[in-house]
Design a protein around this motif. Structure first.
Motif, short mmCIF file in Angstrom:
data_model
loop_
_atom_site.label_atom_id
_atom_site.label_comp_id
_atom_site.label_asym_id
_atom_site.label_seq_id
_atom_site.Cartn_x
_atom_site.Cartn_y
_atom_site.Cartn_z
N UNK A 144 61.05 18.57 94.07
CA UNK A 144 60.48 19.48 94.79
C UNK A 144 58.94 19.86 94.30
N UNK A 145 58.09 20.00 95.24
CA UNK A 145 56.62 20.17 94.71
C UNK A 145 56.71 21.71 94.15
N UNK A 146 55.95 22.11 92.95
CA UNK A 146 55.69 23.37 92.73
C UNK A 146 55.21 24.26 93.68
N UNK A 147 55.52 25.64 93.54
CA UNK A 147 55.28 26.61 94.37
C UNK A 147 53.87 26.95 94.75
N UNK A 148 52.81 26.56 93.74
CA UNK A 148 51.60 26.85 93.95
C UNK A 148 50.85 25.75 94.64
N UNK A 149 51.52 24.59 94.71
CA UNK A 149 51.12 23.27 95.45
C UNK A 149 51.73 23.46 96.94
N UNK A 150 52.97 23.82 97.14
CA UNK A 150 53.74 23.71 98.14
C UNK A 150 54.72 24.91 98.38
N UNK A 151 54.35 26.31 98.79
CA UNK A 151 55.01 27.21 99.00
C UNK A 151 56.41 27.10 99.76
N UNK A 152 56.36 26.05 100.71
CA UNK A 152 57.55 25.62 101.33
C UNK A 152 58.51 25.04 100.65
N UNK A 153 58.22 24.28 99.49
CA UNK A 153 59.10 23.68 98.64
C UNK A 153 59.29 22.25 99.01
N UNK A 154 58.27 21.86 99.58
CA UNK A 154 58.45 20.08 100.14
C UNK A 154 59.11 19.41 98.95
N UNK A 155 59.63 18.33 99.46
CA UNK A 155 60.29 17.09 98.61
C UNK A 155 59.63 15.98 98.87
#
Length: 207
Positions: A24-35
């Motif tokens: 899961x990408x970190x929230x600062x990079x992907x607030x949607x939590x993309x995998x």
């Protein structure tokens, strides 16, 4: 000539699965939590670090299930059939693949692709010329990365996006300025690799 994801040259490339997990990408990079695959996550972090101060990558989507991919294909194909009555199966697949990949070669299903944009220090999206996921019909073709008819700011932002993502080893799908991938069959064809390293993967293996 643009190579589309429906091209047989994409399907002809083998996949030698490397076994990297989805993370899961970190929230600062992907607030949607993309995998995405772990290696792609590292590349995205490296690209983000190369942007000028006050500008960040914003990943809105990563891995998709096969079911989600099929649903998008079905919805868009229905739109195209309505626009082009009597369209043949091969031409429908070709036109559909400008916006959504056939399931068997889909980079998102492999965890190898992201849809992303750029944001400023206030988390507001920068002008990239169209909304993410604007179809060729909705955008009058401005969704293509190299499209005419976009403003100077949008062109500059697309160029910046290209510089940092190409520098991190990703490739763009030229009909969608927001779609970038690494390790999938399309990446292998464009980059000259003899095989893909990421094949279809289930989100159940995610970290």
């Amino acid at each position: 000539m643009t190579i589309l994801l429906s091209d047989e040259r994409v399907r002809a490339l083998p996949v030698v699965e490397c076994g990297e997990p989805l993370v899961r990408l970190p929230a600062d990079l992907s607030p949607a939590g993309a995998l995405v695959r772990a290696g792609l996550a590292d590349r995205l972090a490296a690209a983000d670090a190369c942007l000028p101060p006050g500008i960040r990558l914003r990943v809105v989507e990563g891995h998709r299930s096969v079911e989600r991919q099929r649903a998008i294909i079905g919805s868009y194909a229905a739109e195209l059939r309505a626009l082009h009555p009597g369209i043949g199966r091969g031409e429908l697949e070709r036109l559909t693949s400008r916006f959504v990949s056939p399931v068997d070669v889909a980079p998102h299903v492999a965890g190898a692709a992201v849809d992303l944009t750029l944001v400023d220090a206030c988390d507001d999206e920068l002008d990239l010329g169209t909304a993410i996921d604007a179809t060729p019909e909705e955008s009058d073709g401005r969704c293509w990365f190299a499209a005419d008819g976009i403003g100077a700011d949008a062109r500059a932002h697309r160029t910046l996006l290209s510089q940092v993502l190409h520098g991190a080893g990703l490739v763009n799908y030229p009909t969608e300025w927001w779609h970038w991938s690494h390790g999938d069959r399309y990446w292998a064809l464009v980059s000259g690799a003899d095989h893909a390293v990421y094949g279809p993967v289930a989100a159940a293996v995610a970290a």
